[in-house]
Write a protein that holds these residues in place. Sequence first.
Motif, mmCIF file in Angstrom:
data_model
loop_
_atom_site.group_PDB
_atom_site.id
_atom_site.type_symbol
_atom_site.label_atom_id
_atom_site.label_comp_id
_atom_site.label_asym_id
_atom_site.label_seq_id
_atom_site.Cartn_x
_atom_site.Cartn_y
_atom_site.Cartn_z
ATOM 1 N N TRP A 26 28.025 -3.094 21.593
ATOM 2 C CA TRP A 26 28.298 -1.742 22.074
ATOM 3 C C TRP A 26 28.776 -1.784 23.529
ATOM 4 O O TRP A 26 29.713 -1.077 23.907
ATOM 5 C CB TRP A 26 27.059 -0.881 21.922
ATOM 6 C CG TRP A 26 27.187 0.541 22.363
ATOM 7 C CD1 TRP A 26 26.357 1.214 23.195
ATOM 8 C CD2 TRP A 26 28.187 1.492 21.986
ATOM 9 N NE1 TRP A 26 26.774 2.507 23.374
ATOM 10 C CE2 TRP A 26 27.902 2.712 22.632
ATOM 11 C CE3 TRP A 26 29.312 1.428 21.157
ATOM 12 C CZ2 TRP A 26 28.685 3.851 22.488
ATOM 13 C CZ3 TRP A 26 30.105 2.563 21.003
ATOM 14 C CH2 TRP A 26 29.793 3.755 21.664
ATOM 15 N N ARG A 30 32.555 -0.408 24.567
ATOM 16 C CA ARG A 30 32.698 0.652 25.566
ATOM 17 C C ARG A 30 33.447 0.152 26.807
ATOM 18 O O ARG A 30 34.286 0.862 27.360
ATOM 19 C CB ARG A 30 31.314 1.174 25.955
ATOM 20 C CG ARG A 30 30.792 2.231 25.006
ATOM 21 C CD ARG A 30 31.493 3.569 25.215
ATOM 22 N NE ARG A 30 31.260 4.052 26.580
ATOM 23 C CZ ARG A 30 32.135 4.759 27.284
ATOM 24 N NH1 ARG A 30 33.312 5.079 26.788
ATOM 25 N NH2 ARG A 30 31.831 5.151 28.517
ATOM 26 N N GLU A 216 27.151 2.110 28.093
ATOM 27 C CA GLU A 216 26.531 2.353 26.791
ATOM 28 C C GLU A 216 26.028 3.778 26.637
ATOM 29 O O GLU A 216 25.860 4.250 25.506
ATOM 30 C CB GLU A 216 25.337 1.411 26.575
ATOM 31 C CG GLU A 216 25.670 -0.058 26.674
ATOM 32 C CD GLU A 216 25.454 -0.591 28.086
ATOM 33 O OE1 GLU A 216 25.331 -1.807 28.217
ATOM 34 O OE2 GLU A 216 25.399 0.218 29.048
ATOM 35 N N GLY A 217 25.769 4.474 27.770
ATOM 36 C CA GLY A 217 25.082 5.751 27.679
ATOM 37 C C GLY A 217 23.676 5.534 27.149
ATOM 38 O O GLY A 217 23.191 4.395 27.064
ATOM 39 N N VAL A 219 22.793 5.601 24.201
ATOM 40 C CA VAL A 219 22.853 5.097 22.823
ATOM 41 C C VAL A 219 22.224 3.718 22.692
ATOM 42 O O VAL A 219 21.667 3.371 21.647
ATOM 43 C CB VAL A 219 24.323 5.074 22.337
ATOM 44 C CG1 VAL A 219 24.434 4.446 20.956
ATOM 45 C CG2 VAL A 219 24.890 6.488 22.310
ATOM 46 N N LEU A 239 31.317 7.385 17.809
ATOM 47 C CA LEU A 239 30.525 7.040 18.988
ATOM 48 C C LEU A 239 31.410 6.906 20.215
ATOM 49 O O LEU A 239 31.114 7.456 21.288
ATOM 50 C CB LEU A 239 29.783 5.723 18.747
ATOM 51 C CG LEU A 239 28.418 5.774 18.077
ATOM 52 C CD1 LEU A 239 27.932 4.357 17.790
ATOM 53 C CD2 LEU A 239 27.411 6.514 18.942
ATOM 54 N N ARG A 242 32.811 10.391 21.311
ATOM 55 C CA ARG A 242 31.842 11.300 21.906
ATOM 56 C C ARG A 242 31.314 10.781 23.246
ATOM 57 O O ARG A 242 31.018 11.571 24.141
ATOM 58 C CB ARG A 242 30.674 11.538 20.940
ATOM 59 C CG ARG A 242 31.061 12.211 19.620
ATOM 60 C CD ARG A 242 31.970 13.420 19.785
ATOM 61 N NE ARG A 242 31.399 14.502 20.539
ATOM 62 C CZ ARG A 242 30.934 15.640 20.030
ATOM 63 N NH1 ARG A 242 30.951 15.816 18.713
ATOM 64 N NH2 ARG A 242 30.464 16.581 20.796
ATOM 65 N N LEU A 243 31.209 9.462 23.400
ATOM 66 C CA LEU A 243 30.761 8.921 24.689
ATOM 67 C C LEU A 243 31.804 9.146 25.774
ATOM 68 O O LEU A 243 31.450 9.328 26.943
ATOM 69 C CB LEU A 243 30.440 7.440 24.559
ATOM 70 C CG LEU A 243 28.952 7.089 24.463
ATOM 71 C CD1 LEU A 243 28.243 7.371 25.774
ATOM 72 C CD2 LEU A 243 28.264 7.854 23.323
ATOM 73 N N ARG A 244 33.094 9.158 25.410
ATOM 74 C CA ARG A 244 34.122 9.469 26.409
ATOM 75 C C ARG A 244 33.898 10.861 26.994
ATOM 76 O O ARG A 244 34.160 11.096 28.175
ATOM 77 C CB ARG A 244 35.518 9.413 25.774
ATOM 78 C CG ARG A 244 36.002 8.020 25.446
ATOM 79 C CD ARG A 244 37.422 8.044 24.886
ATOM 80 N NE ARG A 244 37.634 6.885 24.028
ATOM 81 C CZ ARG A 244 37.965 6.939 22.746
ATOM 82 N NH1 ARG A 244 38.138 8.123 22.156
ATOM 83 N NH2 ARG A 244 38.129 5.832 22.049
ATOM 84 N N GLU A 247 30.845 10.347 29.545
ATOM 85 C CA GLU A 247 30.661 9.072 30.236
ATOM 86 C C GLU A 247 30.465 9.218 31.749
ATOM 87 O O GLU A 247 29.857 8.346 32.379
ATOM 88 C CB GLU A 247 31.839 8.136 29.955
ATOM 89 C CG GLU A 247 33.177 8.617 30.499
ATOM 90 C CD GLU A 247 34.316 7.681 30.127
ATOM 91 O OE1 GLU A 247 34.107 6.780 29.299
ATOM 92 O OE2 GLU A 247 35.427 7.862 30.668
ATOM 93 N N SER A 256 21.980 4.715 31.214
ATOM 94 C CA SER A 256 22.829 3.662 30.645
ATOM 95 C C SER A 256 22.381 2.313 31.185
ATOM 96 O O SER A 256 21.983 2.188 32.346
ATOM 97 C CB SER A 256 24.287 3.919 31.010
ATOM 98 O OG SER A 256 25.144 2.986 30.369
#
Length: 274
Positions: A26, A30, A216-217, A219, A239, A242-244, A247, A256
């Motif tokens: 991950w 990312r 990673e956030g 997550v 994933l 949505r993380l963009r 972020e 993170s």
Amino acid sequence: MLRDEIMEFYRQGGEHSRLAEGQGRWEYLRTWDVLSRVLPTAPAKVLDVGGATGVYAEPLAAAGYTVHVVDPVPEQVAAAGRHPGVTAAVGDARALPAADGSTDAVLLLGPLYHLVSRVERVQAWREAARVVRPGGPVVAATISRFASLFDGFTKGYFDDPQYGPIVDRALTDGVHANDESADRTWFTTAYFHRPEEIADEVAEAGLDLERIVAVEGPVWLADSRLAELLADTGRTELLLRRLRDIEAEPSLLGASSHLLAVARRRQPPGAGST
């Protein structure tokens, strides 16, 4: 160039596989997602400082970039140099073997968290600023101040009574001090940043900070489900998308495990934008 315990940690060869699955996979996906949005287009020159075995250098070269890895661990340099289109040399982030303004982008995806002294970290930033062309990006990874605390629960490290004092020190002054007396499966000696410290270091080095993003956030804390999620292409894309969206959300940065700072060398007065 590196403390003995750090050199020994990387000579164990873990960087060959660390980013292949779970949390590591991950982190890789990312990081690559961010790089794909901030690097200049190929065939730009990329100096990958602390590039280890070439885990990012290899796909960058395959995408048409000219990539040179500088790393302090000879075994990692040898591995990186075996990738097609990648050159590699032993070197130090605090004294880069490159001319002023000689590269289009600099990656610092490993050095900053192994420079425990702030003076040394700022020197690494300054060296990156020196060798990148005006307007070029410097992309640097740091580890969150709270990463070892979360790791202690997600990986069961708190079961060992030696681990708690290491976390206490990291939370107090940022130094994750894992010397030869502690468990070598834990992360080695490092410095863990608060987000605001990154901005201060960038400014002192004479670079302009563009943004700080969570890699990673939160997550990564769902470690038991990550393998399942990343095995599904559709869920992985969801994933990433949505993380963009979140972020750069300041309230989530500390959750993170890793952060990426994107900075740029200042343009001379009157120069056009990149």
